[in-house]
Write a protein that holds these residues in place. Sequence first.
Motif, PDB file in Angstrom:
ATOM      1  N   GLY A 197       0.785  -1.235   0.000  1.00  0.00           N
ATOM      2  CA  GLY A 197       0.000   0.000   0.000  1.00  0.00           C
ATOM      3  C   GLY A 197       0.812   1.279   0.000  1.00  0.00           C
ATOM      4  N   ARG A 198       2.100   1.211   0.373  1.00  0.00           N
ATOM      5  CA  ARG A 198       2.913   2.426   0.391  1.00  0.00           C
ATOM      6  C   ARG A 198       4.297   2.128  -0.188  1.00  0.00           C
ATOM      7  N   ALA A 235      -7.385   6.118 -17.475  1.00  0.00           N
ATOM      8  CA  ALA A 235      -8.298   5.732 -16.388  1.00  0.00           C
ATOM      9  C   ALA A 235      -7.590   5.014 -15.247  1.00  0.00           C
ATOM     10  N   VAL A 236      -6.377   4.530 -15.477  1.00  0.00           N
ATOM     11  CA  VAL A 236      -5.629   3.863 -14.408  1.00  0.00           C
ATOM     12  C   VAL A 236      -4.692   4.882 -13.765  1.00  0.00           C
ATOM     13  N   PRO A 237      -4.855   5.177 -12.481  1.00  0.00           N
ATOM     14  CA  PRO A 237      -4.005   6.187 -11.840  1.00  0.00           C
ATOM     15  C   PRO A 237      -2.528   5.821 -11.937  1.00  0.00           C
ATOM     16  N   LYS A 238      -1.682   6.849 -12.005  1.00  0.00           N
ATOM     17  CA  LYS A 238      -0.237   6.610 -11.983  1.00  0.00           C
ATOM     18  C   LYS A 238       0.502   7.584 -11.078  1.00  0.00           C
ATOM     19  N   ALA A 260       1.799   8.705  -7.701  1.00  0.00           N
ATOM     20  CA  ALA A 260       2.099   7.854  -6.554  1.00  0.00           C
ATOM     21  C   ALA A 260       1.109   8.060  -5.412  1.00  0.00           C
ATOM     22  N   GLY A 261       0.762   9.311  -5.136  1.00  0.00           N
ATOM     23  CA  GLY A 261      -0.197   9.590  -4.070  1.00  0.00           C
ATOM     24  C   GLY A 261      -1.571   9.020  -4.376  1.00  0.00           C
ATOM     25  N   GLU A 262      -2.015   9.137  -5.622  1.00  0.00           N
ATOM     26  CA  GLU A 262      -3.312   8.592  -6.004  1.00  0.00           C
ATOM     27  C   GLU A 262      -3.322   7.069  -5.877  1.00  0.00           C
ATOM     28  N   ILE A 263      -2.230   6.444  -6.273  1.00  0.00           N
ATOM     29  CA  ILE A 263      -2.155   4.990  -6.162  1.00  0.00           C
ATOM     30  C   ILE A 263      -2.212   4.566  -4.702  1.00  0.00           C
ATOM     31  N   GLU A 264      -1.480   5.235  -3.846  1.00  0.00           N
ATOM     32  CA  GLU A 264      -1.504   4.880  -2.417  1.00  0.00           C
ATOM     33  C   GLU A 264      -2.894   5.067  -1.834  1.00  0.00           C
ATOM     34  N   ALA A 265      -3.581   6.137  -2.234  1.00  0.00           N
ATOM     35  CA  ALA A 265      -4.947   6.378  -1.745  1.00  0.00           C
ATOM     36  C   ALA A 265      -5.894   5.279  -2.219  1.00  0.00           C
ATOM     37  N   LEU A 266      -5.736   4.862  -3.483  1.00  0.00           N
ATOM     38  CA  LEU A 266      -6.559   3.785  -4.018  1.00  0.00           C
ATOM     39  C   LEU A 266      -6.325   2.481  -3.281  1.00  0.00           C
ATOM     40  N   LEU A 267      -5.066   2.177  -2.991  1.00  0.00           N
ATOM     41  CA  LEU A 267      -4.734   0.932  -2.296  1.00  0.00           C
ATOM     42  C   LEU A 267      -5.187   0.978  -0.843  1.00  0.00           C
TER      43      LEU A 267
END
Length: 449
Positions: free
Chosen positions: A290-291, A434-437, A439-446
Motif C-alpha cells: 500500500g505504500r 483511467a488507471v491512476p499513476k 504515486a499519491g493517487e495509487i496509495e490512496a486507491l490501495l
Amino acid sequence: MRPRWRPGRQYRALNIQPDEYARRRRQLMRMAGEDAVLLIAAAPERVRNADANWPYRQDSDMHYLAGFPEPESVLALLPGRKHGEVVLFCRERDPEHERWHGESIGTERAVDVYGMDDAFPIDDIDDILPGMIEGRGRVYCHFGREPEFDARLLGWMRRLRQLRGGGVVPKEFVALGHLLHDLRLYKSRAELKLMRASAAMAAEAHLAAMQMALPGRYEYEVEAELLRSMRSRGAVAAFPPIVAAGANACVMHYTANRAMLREGDLLLIDAGAELDCYASDISRSFPVGGRYSREQRMLYELVLEAQSAAIDEVRPGRPFDAAHQMAVRVIAEGLCALGLLEGDADEAIVSGAYKRFYPAKTGHWLGLDVHDVGDYRVAGEPRLLEPGMVVTVEPGIYIPPSDTGVAERWRGIGIRIEDDVAVVKDGNEVLTSAVPKDAGEIEALLAAR
C-alpha cells in the motif's frame, strides 16, 4: 470517473462496418495497380497438444481487409476483374462439421454479410484461382510467413504454366507488407473507438487487480483476476499478462507468474485487452503493502517524470524516437542525481551507461497487433508522427538484485509505467488514463482496499 464496460454494452456499435473494409480494399488495390493480384491467407489453426487447438485468432491482415473470422480462407484482390474484384475462398457449409465445431459462415454469407464480390469453396481454390491469376504481372503476398501457403502458391504457379497453350505467369512476387502495413499504421475513427474500448476494458482489469493484489497472494491469482475482468467484458488478453512481484519485475518479459506477493514488494503488471482484434497495452507498478518505500518512490517518480516528458513528444510532426530520446534524457539525469550512475547525463547517454538500468526502448506502434506493423524509419530517418497513429509510451528502470555495484537498498526494484497514446491533430490523446499513476493517487486507491 473511469469508464465502465459491461458485457455487450455498446460493443455492437463499435464493430468496423463493411463499407470501411471495402474502402481499405479499394485503397490497397489502387496502390498495387490493375496488373496485380493480392493474396491474403487466413491464419492457420494451431495445435496446442494432441487434438487440442489453441484458441483461434485471425491473421491481422485478413481481419483488416475483410473482417472474416474463420480459418481455411484466402482473400484474392483482383483489380479490374469484370466479375468482381474481391473474391473469397472459404469453408462451405457442412452440417457434419457444424455439429462438432459450430456454424460456419459459408460462401453465400461471405457475399451477403461480409461484402465479398464473389465467394467459392476453399476446396476448389486449386482449380479456380490459377485462372484468375493468369495474365497478371505481379503477385503481392506474404511469401515466407507460412510454409504451407508458400507451397500452395508455388503449386498455383505450376498449374498456371500447365494451362492449355501455356498460361501467362506473373513475373514478380512482391512483399504485401510494403503497401498494406503502411495503411494499417493510420487508424480510422472506427478503429480508434475500438481501441478506446479496448483500453477501457484493460483499465478496469488493472484496477480490479490492484484491489486484490495483497500480501500473501500469488502472482497467478492476480493474473486470474486480470483475465476474469477482461473476459467478463467481452475481451480477451492481448498477450500473456506479466505479473511480476519484487525482483521478478527486473526480468523484462517475465511470464512465470508463480511467486508470492510480499509486504514491501512492488508489483509490476503489464497487461492489455484485445477487442475485435484491436489491442491495448498498460503497465503499472505499485506497492503490494500500500505504500512505496523511500527508494521505490524516488525511482517511481523518476520514471513517471520521464513518461510525462515522453508523452509530450507524441504529437504531429515529431519524430517517432523523440519520446525515447526524451525519456532517456530524464532517466539518465535522475540516475546520475541519485548516484546510481557516475558522471553526468551526457556521458551516460553517449556511452550507453544508462542501459544498465534502462535497456529497453520507450514504445512501439499499437493496433491490431500489440507490437503493430509499420516502419519506424523512412529513408533512413525516424518516421514523423501523424494523426491516426497510436504508440505506447513505457519508460522504466530495472535494477537487478545481482547488481552489487549499487547499494543494497536499490537492488531488485523494477518499475515500468506504460500508456497508449493516439496522435491527434492538436497533440495527443492518452487512451489509458483511467488507471491512476500518480504515486499519491495509487496509495490512496490501495488504502481503500
